[in-house]
Design a protein around this motif. Sequence first.
Motif, short mmCIF file in Angstrom:
data_model
loop_
_atom_site.label_atom_id
_atom_site.label_comp_id
_atom_site.label_asym_id
_atom_site.label_seq_id
_atom_site.Cartn_x
_atom_site.Cartn_y
_atom_site.Cartn_z
N ARG A 96 1.88 6.82 -6.81
CA ARG A 96 0.73 7.62 -7.25
C ARG A 96 0.92 9.09 -6.86
O ARG A 96 0.76 9.99 -7.68
CB ARG A 96 -0.55 7.08 -6.65
CG ARG A 96 -1.80 7.79 -7.13
CD ARG A 96 -3.07 7.19 -6.54
NE ARG A 96 -3.23 5.82 -7.00
CZ ARG A 96 -3.49 4.77 -6.21
NH1 ARG A 96 -3.65 4.93 -4.93
NH2 ARG A 96 -3.63 3.58 -6.71
N THR A 97 1.24 9.37 -5.60
CA THR A 97 1.33 10.76 -5.15
C THR A 97 2.56 11.48 -5.68
O THR A 97 2.55 12.70 -5.78
CB THR A 97 1.29 10.86 -3.61
OG1 THR A 97 2.39 10.15 -3.06
CG2 THR A 97 -0.01 10.33 -3.06
N ARG A 98 3.58 10.73 -6.03
CA ARG A 98 4.79 11.34 -6.61
C ARG A 98 4.70 11.50 -8.11
O ARG A 98 5.59 12.06 -8.73
CB ARG A 98 6.02 10.51 -6.24
CG ARG A 98 6.25 10.34 -4.75
CD ARG A 98 6.86 11.53 -4.10
NE ARG A 98 8.19 11.73 -4.63
CZ ARG A 98 8.98 12.74 -4.33
NH1 ARG A 98 8.57 13.65 -3.50
NH2 ARG A 98 10.17 12.84 -4.84
N GLY A 99 3.62 10.99 -8.72
CA GLY A 99 3.43 11.12 -10.16
C GLY A 99 4.40 10.27 -10.97
O GLY A 99 4.76 10.63 -12.08
N ASN A 136 0.85 3.94 -3.16
CA ASN A 136 0.49 5.33 -2.87
C ASN A 136 1.66 6.28 -3.08
O ASN A 136 1.48 7.42 -3.51
CB ASN A 136 -0.09 5.46 -1.46
CG ASN A 136 -1.49 4.90 -1.39
OD1 ASN A 136 -2.30 5.13 -2.29
ND2 ASN A 136 -1.78 4.16 -0.34
N TRP A 137 2.87 5.83 -2.78
CA TRP A 137 4.06 6.66 -3.01
C TRP A 137 4.20 6.96 -4.51
O TRP A 137 4.37 8.11 -4.90
CB TRP A 137 5.31 5.94 -2.50
CG TRP A 137 6.56 6.70 -2.74
CD1 TRP A 137 7.43 6.56 -3.77
CD2 TRP A 137 7.09 7.77 -1.94
NE1 TRP A 137 8.48 7.45 -3.66
CE2 TRP A 137 8.29 8.21 -2.55
CE3 TRP A 137 6.66 8.38 -0.77
CZ2 TRP A 137 9.05 9.23 -2.02
CZ3 TRP A 137 7.44 9.40 -0.25
CH2 TRP A 137 8.62 9.83 -0.87
N THR A 142 0.84 -1.20 0.00
CA THR A 142 0.00 0.00 0.00
C THR A 142 0.87 1.25 0.00
O THR A 142 0.61 2.20 -0.74
CB THR A 142 -0.95 0.01 1.22
OG1 THR A 142 -1.79 -1.14 1.13
CG2 THR A 142 -1.80 1.26 1.27
#
Length: 80
Positions: A74-77, A71-72, A67
């Motif tokens: 995803r949030t870092r693009g 998420n890392w 997870t």
Amino acid sequence: MGSPNLYELHAVADAPAKKWCGGNLGGDNETCVTTTPLVGLDAFAVADSKPEGDGRELRMSGAELDTFAVNWVRTRGLAL
């Protein structure tokens, strides 16, 4: 019954730490994270490979680590 205390588990005896390296490859303070599987569960000890981080680690279940990674990214693009 609650979740097991991951800090009470030992590392798998014959499993070497896997290094996941970023920048500064080959330097004295190589920027790597290590993961070592723990006995009995889908869980890992996560540590810094630099000497200053010796003996300090975070314990995470496989699901927690997955997870975090998703998420890392995803949030870092970052692209997968």
